[in-house]
Design a protein around this motif. Structure first.
Motif, PDB file in Angstrom:
ATOM      1  N   TYR A 107      14.373   4.810  52.500  1.00 55.54           N
ATOM      2  CA  TYR A 107      14.060   5.589  52.145  1.00 55.54           C
ATOM      3  C   TYR A 107      15.018   7.344  52.533  1.00 55.54           C
ATOM      4  N   ARG A 108      15.102   7.167  53.301  1.00 57.81           N
ATOM      5  CA  ARG A 108      16.372   7.681  53.673  1.00 57.81           C
ATOM      6  C   ARG A 108      17.364   8.355  53.119  1.00 57.81           C
ATOM      7  N   PHE A 109      17.944   7.127  53.418  1.00 61.25           N
ATOM      8  CA  PHE A 109      19.106   6.770  52.662  1.00 61.25           C
ATOM      9  C   PHE A 109      19.216   6.257  50.725  1.00 61.25           C
ATOM     10  N   PRO A 110      18.129   7.056  49.947  1.00 62.20           N
ATOM     11  CA  PRO A 110      17.614   5.711  48.517  1.00 62.20           C
ATOM     12  C   PRO A 110      19.000   4.938  47.230  1.00 62.20           C
ATOM     13  N   THR A 111      19.874   5.509  47.909  1.00 61.62           N
ATOM     14  CA  THR A 111      21.094   4.769  47.375  1.00 61.62           C
ATOM     15  C   THR A 111      21.972   3.632  47.735  1.00 61.62           C
ATOM     16  N   ALA A 112      21.375   3.919  49.362  1.00 63.33           N
ATOM     17  CA  ALA A 112      22.126   2.490  49.649  1.00 63.33           C
ATOM     18  C   ALA A 112      21.097   1.247  49.320  1.00 63.33           C
ATOM     19  N   LYS A 113      22.198   0.384  49.457  1.00 58.66           N
ATOM     20  CA  LYS A 113      20.928  -1.600  49.419  1.00 58.66           C
ATOM     21  C   LYS A 113      20.210  -2.018  50.697  1.00 58.66           C
ATOM     22  N   LEU A 114      19.425  -2.517  51.168  1.00 58.27           N
ATOM     23  CA  LEU A 114      18.330  -2.287  52.142  1.00 58.27           C
ATOM     24  C   LEU A 114      18.287  -4.521  51.902  1.00 58.27           C
ATOM     25  N   VAL A 115      19.154  -4.660  52.748  1.00 56.06           N
ATOM     26  CA  VAL A 115      19.588  -6.249  53.266  1.00 56.06           C
ATOM     27  C   VAL A 115      18.799  -6.965  54.448  1.00 56.06           C
ATOM     28  N   PHE A 116      18.629  -7.665  53.837  1.00 54.82           N
ATOM     29  CA  PHE A 116      17.728  -8.893  55.580  1.00 54.82           C
ATOM     30  C   PHE A 116      18.832 -10.191  55.868  1.00 54.82           C
ATOM     31  N   ARG A 145      11.539 -14.372  52.391  1.00 57.46           N
ATOM     32  CA  ARG A 145      10.827 -13.661  51.614  1.00 57.46           C
ATOM     33  C   ARG A 145       9.503 -12.580  51.093  1.00 57.46           C
ATOM     34  N   ALA A 146       9.176 -13.112  52.689  1.00 59.94           N
ATOM     35  CA  ALA A 146       7.810 -12.188  52.897  1.00 59.94           C
ATOM     36  C   ALA A 146       8.024 -11.045  53.217  1.00 59.94           C
ATOM     37  N   VAL A 147       9.318 -11.069  54.274  1.00 57.56           N
ATOM     38  CA  VAL A 147       9.861  -9.172  54.303  1.00 57.56           C
ATOM     39  C   VAL A 147      10.300  -8.647  52.476  1.00 57.56           C
ATOM     40  N   ALA A 148      11.163  -9.349  52.074  1.00 59.35           N
ATOM     41  CA  ALA A 148      11.261  -8.633  50.844  1.00 59.35           C
ATOM     42  C   ALA A 148      10.538  -8.127  49.810  1.00 59.35           C
ATOM     43  N   GLN A 149       9.426  -8.896  49.878  1.00 55.35           N
ATOM     44  CA  GLN A 149       8.233  -8.929  49.046  1.00 55.35           C
ATOM     45  C   GLN A 149       7.378  -7.752  49.994  1.00 55.35           C
ATOM     46  N   PHE A 150       7.702  -7.241  50.967  1.00 55.72           N
ATOM     47  CA  PHE A 150       7.135  -6.570  52.070  1.00 55.72           C
ATOM     48  C   PHE A 150       7.721  -5.271  51.585  1.00 55.72           C
ATOM     49  N   TRP A 151       8.984  -5.309  51.099  1.00 60.22           N
ATOM     50  CA  TRP A 151       9.978  -4.341  50.887  1.00 60.22           C
ATOM     51  C   TRP A 151       9.429  -3.247  49.705  1.00 60.22           C
ATOM     52  N   ARG A 152       9.713  -4.417  48.594  1.00 62.06           N
ATOM     53  CA  ARG A 152       9.085  -3.962  47.496  1.00 62.06           C
ATOM     54  C   ARG A 152       7.776  -3.449  46.725  1.00 62.06           C
ATOM     55  N   ALA A 153       7.343  -4.157  47.657  1.00 63.71           N
ATOM     56  CA  ALA A 153       5.332  -3.448  47.490  1.00 63.71           C
ATOM     57  C   ALA A 153       5.353  -2.271  48.625  1.00 63.71           C
ATOM     58  N   THR A 154       6.459  -1.473  49.187  1.00 68.02           N
ATOM     59  CA  THR A 154       6.288  -0.369  49.660  1.00 68.02           C
ATOM     60  C   THR A 154       7.232   0.798  48.270  1.00 68.02           C
ATOM     61  N   GLY A 155       7.295   0.355  47.254  1.00 65.92           N
ATOM     62  CA  GLY A 155       8.673   1.203  46.571  1.00 65.92           C
ATOM     63  C   GLY A 155      10.114   0.770  46.413  1.00 65.92           C
ATOM     64  N   ILE A 156      10.368   0.029  47.068  1.00 65.89           N
ATOM     65  CA  ILE A 156      11.088  -0.187  46.904  1.00 65.89           C
ATOM     66  C   ILE A 156      11.987  -1.129  45.972  1.00 65.89           C
ATOM     67  N   ALA A 157      13.169  -0.248  44.507  1.00 63.00           N
ATOM     68  CA  ALA A 157      13.267  -1.269  44.077  1.00 63.00           C
ATOM     69  C   ALA A 157      13.627  -1.965  43.888  1.00 63.00           C
ATOM     70  N   PRO A 158      13.661  -3.204  43.536  1.00 62.12           N
ATOM     71  CA  PRO A 158      13.640  -4.766  43.248  1.00 62.12           C
ATOM     72  C   PRO A 158      15.416  -5.016  43.303  1.00 62.12           C
ATOM     73  N   ALA A 159      15.852  -3.716  42.828  1.00 59.08           N
ATOM     74  CA  ALA A 159      17.918  -4.215  42.828  1.00 59.08           C
ATOM     75  C   ALA A 159      18.020  -3.836  44.107  1.00 59.08           C
ATOM     76  N   ARG A 160      18.096  -3.020  45.156  1.00 54.42           N
ATOM     77  CA  ARG A 160      17.822  -2.205  46.137  1.00 54.42           C
ATOM     78  C   ARG A 160      18.214  -3.601  46.951  1.00 54.42           C
ATOM     79  N   VAL A 161      16.961  -4.174  47.014  1.00 52.01           N
ATOM     80  CA  VAL A 161      16.699  -5.159  48.186  1.00 52.01           C
ATOM     81  C   VAL A 161      17.351  -6.573  48.250  1.00 52.01           C
ATOM     82  N   LEU A 162      18.430  -7.479  49.174  1.00 48.68           N
ATOM     83  CA  LEU A 162      19.034  -8.266  49.440  1.00 48.68           C
ATOM     84  C   LEU A 162      18.729  -9.403  49.958  1.00 48.68           C
ATOM     85  N   VAL A 163      18.409 -10.710  50.422  1.00 45.89           N
ATOM     86  CA  VAL A 163      18.146 -11.464  51.407  1.00 45.89           C
ATOM     87  C   VAL A 163      18.589 -12.420  51.091  1.00 45.89           C
TER      88      VAL A 163
END
Length: 267
Positions: free
Chosen positions: A121-130, A146-164
């Motif tokens: 949220y502090r860096f809204p253009t950055a990818k969020l990688v697990f 998978r549970a971590v990625a689902q949690f991040w997306r559920a908090t409002g992080i755009a799915p396209a930003r989340v990589l696993v």
């Protein structure tokens, strides 16, 4: 093969295993008349080490230098677009419980997951990688990625930003497989999130894999050098922390000897 040898070897030589071996071995030796003196010495040594780990500052003294080796990056002057991504290392999640209960399950290192979210949220253009699969020699459940990625997306992080990346089993594989997934460029900066005691080894490996690392250590287990003489809250907790710190020091030594890092105690 390296992974298997590391897991088996560590299970045999970690402090808690050696202490248990001394006590149990001593009790068994006491059954034989000729070995009773040796048996008493083994049991006494095992009990002394057990109490030293849990009732003295030993564990804190061992883990504090690891945690204080690398300070968090100064992010005050960094603008959001200059951060390519935030890499969160696995270890704070429990995949078996997450699958059984249908929700994210965090353990004592769960700050890795929440700190990564805060930085996203502090860096809204950055990818969020697990990055993290199953690190156990004998898996007891699915990866928690998978549970971590689902949690991040559920908090409002755009799915396209989340990589696993969910296949890595240790820190070396975290770095190598993350590099294969993300293909970092020299000018890019990447925030690396992991436990403070683990940051020296992790940052060295990620730098070697081609990442320009900005460290963000979390999950501190000690109060710092000013309170290094504080006793643990319980004997089991002190022993657990001693195991944790010893494993990391040994990991630094082994990784240096096999050429995976360029320094014994990276900064």
């Amino acid at each position: 093969m390296f992974f298997v040898l590391a897991k088996v070897g560590w299970a045999l030589i970690k402090p808690s295993s050696l202490i248990a071996a001394l006590i149990i071995g001593g009790l068994l030796l006491s059954l034989a008349q000729r070995w009773r003196r040796t048996a008493r010495g083994a049991v006494a040594l095992g009990l002394a080490l057990y109490l030293a780990a849990g009732l003295t500052p030993l564990a804190t003294i061992v883990i504090a230098p690891l945690e204080d080796r690398i300070r968090p990056a100064d992010l005050t002057a960094i603008k959001a677009p200059s951060i390519a991504g935030i890499i969160v290392l696995g270890g704070g999640e429990d995949g078996a419980i997450a699958r059984a209960r249908g929700q994210l399950a965090l353990n004592e290192a769960g700050e890795r997951i929440t700190a990564g979210l805060e930085l996203a949220y502090r860096f809204p253009t950055a990818k969020l990688v697990f990055s993290g699969g199953i690190g156990a020699l004998i898996p007891r459940g699915p990866p928690g990625a998978r549970a971590v990625a689902q949690f991040w997306r559920a908090t409002g992080i755009a799915p396209a930003r989340v990589l696993v990346e969910r296949r890595s089993r240790d820190t070396h594989e975290n770095a190598v497989m993350s590099a294969a997934l993300l293909r970092p460029k020299p000018q890019q900066r990447w925030l690396l999130v992991t436990s403070a005691f683990h940051m020296p080894r992790a940052s060295a490996l990620f730098r070697r894999a081609g990442f320009r690392v900005l460290p963000w250590p979390v999950d501190y287990r000690s109060d710092g050098p000013q309170r290094a003489w504080r006793n643990p809250s319980s004997v089991p907790r002190g022993l657990e922390q001693l195991d944790l710190a010893t494993k990391e020091w040994l990991g630094l030594l082994v990784y240096r000897l096999v050429g995976r890092t360029d320094a014994l105690f990276p900064k």
